[in-house]
Write an enzyme that holds these catalytic residues in place. Structure first.
Site, mmCIF file in Angstrom:
data_model
loop_
_atom_site.group_PDB
_atom_site.id
_atom_site.type_symbol
_atom_site.label_atom_id
_atom_site.label_comp_id
_atom_site.label_asym_id
_atom_site.label_seq_id
_atom_site.Cartn_x
_atom_site.Cartn_y
_atom_site.Cartn_z
ATOM 1 N N PRO A 88 63.040 39.581 39.230
ATOM 2 C CA PRO A 88 61.550 38.529 39.607
ATOM 3 C C PRO A 88 62.852 37.420 40.164
ATOM 4 C CG PRO A 88 62.399 38.820 37.059
ATOM 5 C CD PRO A 88 62.490 39.865 37.302
ATOM 6 N N GLU A 115 66.857 40.615 28.914
ATOM 7 C CA GLU A 115 67.203 39.453 29.810
ATOM 8 C C GLU A 115 67.546 39.014 31.021
ATOM 9 O OE1 GLU A 115 64.720 37.537 28.830
ATOM 10 O OE2 GLU A 115 64.585 38.873 27.702
ATOM 11 N N ARG A 153 56.421 55.606 52.723
ATOM 12 C CA ARG A 153 55.138 56.089 53.556
ATOM 13 C C ARG A 153 56.055 55.423 55.185
ATOM 14 N NH1 ARG A 153 50.808 55.522 52.164
ATOM 15 N NH2 ARG A 153 50.139 54.113 54.284
ATOM 16 N N ASP A 168 48.131 51.031 59.248
ATOM 17 C CA ASP A 168 48.047 50.280 58.289
ATOM 18 C C ASP A 168 48.120 48.499 57.987
ATOM 19 O OD1 ASP A 168 48.940 52.506 56.500
ATOM 20 O OD2 ASP A 168 50.591 51.584 56.315
HETATM 21 CL CL1 6GU Z 1 61.726 43.341 40.744
HETATM 22 N N1 6GU Z 1 61.484 42.978 37.651
HETATM 23 C C1 6GU Z 1 60.293 42.423 36.991
HETATM 24 N N2 6GU Z 1 61.967 42.636 35.472
HETATM 25 N N3 6GU Z 1 60.020 41.789 37.078
HETATM 26 C C2 6GU Z 1 58.951 41.463 38.611
HETATM 27 C C3 6GU Z 1 60.302 41.772 39.223
HETATM 28 C C4 6GU Z 1 61.220 42.820 39.187
HETATM 29 N N4 6GU Z 1 59.224 41.897 40.248
HETATM 30 C C5 6GU Z 1 58.835 41.159 39.725
HETATM 31 N N5 6GU Z 1 58.074 40.956 38.789
#
Ligand code: 6GU
Length: 245
Positions: A88, A115, A153, A168
């Protein structure tokens, strides 16, 4: 394109990768997907892949040695690939990043879990960190599937000409125009006359205007990167004014 996916949960991929476009890419020999179980690279008797963080705190981290061995094994069989980590904290995935990634001959995708990952993995091995949105997933596997689908794609030849990438949503920085198929009337809603007119120039003009209007209404943030003609800019400012009054 060869994808090497490093994960603690390879079974999660089996359904999605055996269907539809991702399957087709592999069947046509245009993509290859290899799944690697990180746990197989653990060196101790218990195949430990996580450990608690130095300095204390909640949660576990992916420990560096098994991950490093797994990445090195993937690099050995996919030497020109770049290494991605799903987290994230990464760059927010969008169509221009997927396009850029599709130009590589190989992608090694490390699926983050727990984590996070020991910082030395980021420093030594990871070329790009990728996130698929501002929310937290339980692990990077679903994000890796999204990435593989979006990139596959774009590989020339994976899609048939009738599903061309040019059409697209977002390929031109705009959302797609409204679309209709038979019947001409459904639940008292009619297909716009223009689409039944057979006038291809008029239809193309209508679609482009609808794309601009829709993007303005639903995702105005995208308009700053869209390439518009002078006439289209005028049309856009007429929407703006209509919206303001
Ligand atoms: Cl790539 N990993 C995780 N654990 N949560 C996420 C993410 C990735 N992308 C958005 N939320």
């Amino acid at each position: 394109m060869i994808f090497d996916i490093l994960t603690l949960f390879p079974d999660m991929f089996r359904g999605p990768f055996d269907e539809s476009i991702i399957r087709r890419g592999q069947n046509k020999g245009l993509t290859e997907i290899r799944l690697h179980q990180i746990r197989d690279y653990a060196q101790d008797r218990h195949h430990t892949v996580d450990d608690s963080p130095y300095g204390g705190g909640a949660g576990m981290l992916m420990k560096p040695e098994p991950l490093a061995s797994c990445i090195e094994a993937a690099k050995a069989i996919n030497p020109s690939a770049i290494v991605l980590l799903t987290t994230p904290q990464g760059r927010l995935l969008n169509q221009s990043i997927t396009r850029e990634l599709s130009l590589h001959s190989g992608l090694i995708i490390v699926c983050g879990r727990y984590e996070g990952v020991d910082e030395r993995i980021h420093l030594k091995y990871v070329d790009y960190e990728i996130s698929i949105g501002d929310y937290v997933l339980s692990g990077g596997e679903l994000a890796a599937m999204v990435l593989v689908d979006a990139v596959t794609r774009l590989i020339p030849g994976v899609l048939g000409s009738e599903e061309s990438v040019q059409n697209d949503t977002l390929s031109n920085g705009l959302l797609k125009h409204p679309q209709y198929t038979r019947p001409p009337e459904f639940k008292e809603l009619s297909v716009p006359d223009i689409l039944l007119s057979g006038n291809h120039a008029e239809i193309a003009f209508w679609r482009r205007a609808q794309s601009i209007k829709r993007t303005f209404e639903k995702r105005p943030d995208l308009l700053k990167n869209a390439v518009l003609s002078e006439k289209e800019m005028l049309y856009l400012s007429s929407l703006d004014i209509a919206d303001a009054v």
